[in-house]
Scaffold this motif. Sequence first.
Motif, short mmCIF file in Angstrom:
data_model
loop_
_atom_site.label_atom_id
_atom_site.label_comp_id
_atom_site.label_asym_id
_atom_site.label_seq_id
_atom_site.Cartn_x
_atom_site.Cartn_y
_atom_site.Cartn_z
N MET A 1 0.84 -1.20 0.00
CA MET A 1 0.00 0.00 0.00
C MET A 1 0.88 1.25 0.00
SD MET A 1 -3.18 1.01 2.50
CE MET A 1 -2.24 1.09 4.01
N LEU A 2 0.50 2.22 -0.80
CA LEU A 2 1.22 3.49 -0.88
C LEU A 2 0.43 4.56 -0.14
CD1 LEU A 2 3.39 5.39 -2.21
CD2 LEU A 2 1.76 5.68 -4.08
N GLU A 3 1.14 5.33 0.68
CA GLU A 3 0.49 6.40 1.43
C GLU A 3 1.30 7.69 1.31
OE1 GLU A 3 -1.34 4.85 5.41
OE2 GLU A 3 0.49 3.69 5.02
N LEU A 4 0.62 8.76 0.93
CA LEU A 4 1.18 10.10 0.99
C LEU A 4 0.45 10.83 2.11
CD1 LEU A 4 1.85 9.12 -1.96
CD2 LEU A 4 1.82 11.54 -2.61
N LYS A 5 1.20 11.26 3.13
CA LYS A 5 0.58 11.84 4.32
C LYS A 5 1.04 13.28 4.53
CE LYS A 5 -0.24 7.63 7.00
NZ LYS A 5 -0.07 6.98 8.33
N HIS A 6 0.07 14.19 4.52
CA HIS A 6 0.31 15.60 4.86
C HIS A 6 1.46 16.20 4.05
CE1 HIS A 6 -2.47 14.73 8.09
NE2 HIS A 6 -1.65 13.82 8.57
N ILE A 7 1.44 15.95 2.74
CA ILE A 7 2.52 16.41 1.88
C ILE A 7 2.45 17.91 1.63
CG2 ILE A 7 3.55 16.22 -0.42
CD1 ILE A 7 4.00 13.75 1.33
N GLN A 8 3.60 18.56 1.77
CA GLN A 8 3.71 19.96 1.40
C GLN A 8 4.87 20.10 0.41
OE1 GLN A 8 3.49 23.14 4.25
NE2 GLN A 8 2.45 21.87 5.77
N LYS A 9 4.64 20.88 -0.65
CA LYS A 9 5.68 21.11 -1.64
C LYS A 9 5.58 22.53 -2.17
CE LYS A 9 9.12 20.43 -4.31
NZ LYS A 9 10.49 20.30 -3.74
N TYR A 10 6.69 23.27 -2.03
CA TYR A 10 6.79 24.64 -2.54
C TYR A 10 7.82 24.69 -3.66
CZ TYR A 10 4.25 26.33 1.58
OH TYR A 10 3.28 26.56 2.54
N TYR A 11 7.54 25.48 -4.65
CA TYR A 11 8.51 25.78 -5.70
C TYR A 11 9.00 27.21 -5.53
CZ TYR A 11 7.38 21.47 -8.19
OH TYR A 11 7.22 20.15 -8.53
N ASN A 12 10.29 27.42 -5.74
CA ASN A 12 10.94 28.73 -5.61
C ASN A 12 10.67 29.37 -4.25
OD1 ASN A 12 11.74 28.66 -8.44
ND2 ASN A 12 9.59 29.15 -8.92
N PRO A 13 10.88 28.61 -3.15
CA PRO A 13 10.60 29.16 -1.82
C PRO A 13 11.48 30.36 -1.51
CG PRO A 13 11.88 27.13 -1.65
CD PRO A 13 11.47 27.25 -3.08
N GLY A 14 10.89 31.33 -0.82
CA GLY A 14 11.64 32.51 -0.41
C GLY A 14 11.86 33.54 -1.48
N THR A 15 11.22 33.35 -2.65
CA THR A 15 11.36 34.31 -3.75
C THR A 15 9.99 34.89 -4.09
OG1 THR A 15 10.96 32.78 -5.61
CG2 THR A 15 13.19 32.82 -4.67
N VAL A 16 9.99 35.89 -4.96
CA VAL A 16 8.72 36.48 -5.38
C VAL A 16 7.91 35.50 -6.22
CG1 VAL A 16 9.57 38.84 -5.30
CG2 VAL A 16 9.82 37.52 -7.40
N ASN A 17 8.56 34.45 -6.73
CA ASN A 17 7.88 33.44 -7.54
C ASN A 17 7.48 32.21 -6.73
OD1 ASN A 17 8.17 34.89 -10.02
ND2 ASN A 17 10.32 34.25 -10.10
N GLU A 18 7.51 32.33 -5.41
CA GLU A 18 7.15 31.19 -4.57
C GLU A 18 5.73 30.71 -4.87
OE1 GLU A 18 6.12 30.59 0.09
OE2 GLU A 18 8.19 31.24 -0.34
N MET A 19 5.60 29.38 -4.99
CA MET A 19 4.29 28.80 -5.26
C MET A 19 4.12 27.54 -4.44
SD MET A 19 2.73 27.17 -8.77
CE MET A 19 3.67 25.66 -8.56
N CYS A 20 3.01 27.44 -3.76
CA CYS A 20 2.70 26.23 -2.99
C CYS A 20 1.86 25.31 -3.88
CB CYS A 20 1.92 26.59 -1.72
SG CYS A 20 1.45 25.14 -0.75
N LEU A 21 2.43 24.17 -4.25
CA LEU A 21 1.69 23.23 -5.09
C LEU A 21 0.87 22.28 -4.24
CD1 LEU A 21 1.00 22.03 -7.81
CD2 LEU A 21 3.07 20.64 -7.69
N PHE A 22 1.48 21.71 -3.20
CA PHE A 22 0.76 20.80 -2.31
C PHE A 22 0.78 21.34 -0.89
CE2 PHE A 22 2.30 17.67 -5.56
CZ PHE A 22 1.04 17.29 -6.02
N GLU A 23 -0.39 21.40 -0.29
CA GLU A 23 -0.49 21.80 1.11
C GLU A 23 -1.40 20.82 1.82
OE1 GLU A 23 -1.27 25.77 3.87
OE2 GLU A 23 -1.88 25.77 1.77
N ASP A 24 -0.79 20.00 2.67
CA ASP A 24 -1.51 18.94 3.39
C ASP A 24 -2.23 18.00 2.43
OD1 ASP A 24 -2.20 17.61 5.72
OD2 ASP A 24 -4.10 18.65 5.90
N PHE A 25 -1.49 17.55 1.42
CA PHE A 25 -2.04 16.61 0.42
C PHE A 25 -1.93 15.19 0.95
CE2 PHE A 25 -1.47 13.77 -3.27
CZ PHE A 25 -2.64 14.05 -3.97
N ASN A 26 -3.02 14.42 0.83
CA ASN A 26 -3.06 13.04 1.31
C ASN A 26 -3.61 12.12 0.23
OD1 ASN A 26 -2.54 13.23 4.48
ND2 ASN A 26 -3.87 14.94 3.91
#
Length: 257
Positions: A1-26
């Motif tokens: 069984m595969l489980e993704l738990k509370h996944i968070q992923k940001y692209y270009n963190p700390g920049t003006v182009n920062e984007m949150c793709l996954f926030e608490d993804f399950n």
Amino acid sequence: MLELKHIQKYYNPGTVNEMCLFEDFNLTVKDGQFVAVVGSNGSGKTSMLNLICGSIDVDDGKILIDGHDITREKEYQRLKRIGRVYQDPAMGTCPNMTLLENMAMADNKGKFFGLSRGTNRERINYYKECLSQLNLGLEDKLNVKVGTLSGGQRQAMSLVMSTLTPIDFLILDEHTAALDPKTAERIMELTGKIVAEKKLTTIMVTHNLRYAVEYGDRLLMMHQGETVIDVAGEEKKKLHVDKLLEKFNEISIECGN
């Protein structure tokens, strides 16, 4: 069984182009499930596959296989248990090596090579048997370089090579997108056959809504890093392409397109 738990992923963190793709993804995928994943460009489909395979790192959260935490495992370590077929037919094979050499390389995935011969001659008949099931005549071209094959033949080879060794999961990343319609149909037929015969837990990302409806026993639609449709079993069997297209159009209008 595969489980993704509370996944968070940001692209270009700390920049003006920062984007949150996954926030608490399950997400939980049970053993033996064949999950088709659809969604617009930028919805997070391929990023999700990259997180599972270890091609990119999570910023927070956990990825588990059968309860074992693989979140910090390197990509090459995860691919001992995961087979992956890419959109580009050239990604899954080595063009300057023969079919035999490619098959032997896939057969040794996760093993220590050392200084022994790369090709085990005792396995040749087995390779021929595997390739003959494709009905493409590849079993008679073992000494031909893969770079001379068509895109469909290479993608069929990639399917076989990705499942040549025992794996827990098969990851299909838009693996028919670069093929002509007739070849794409053939590759999907082969996909369904291999997944059923080997009883593989499979995640298939596709832009083809018909394939998403016809293949697999579960369907996800993603949008902006979230799951907006998740149907399985009998509910999926009742799903029609028109329903998915309607949801696509609804999302498109919400995004101002």
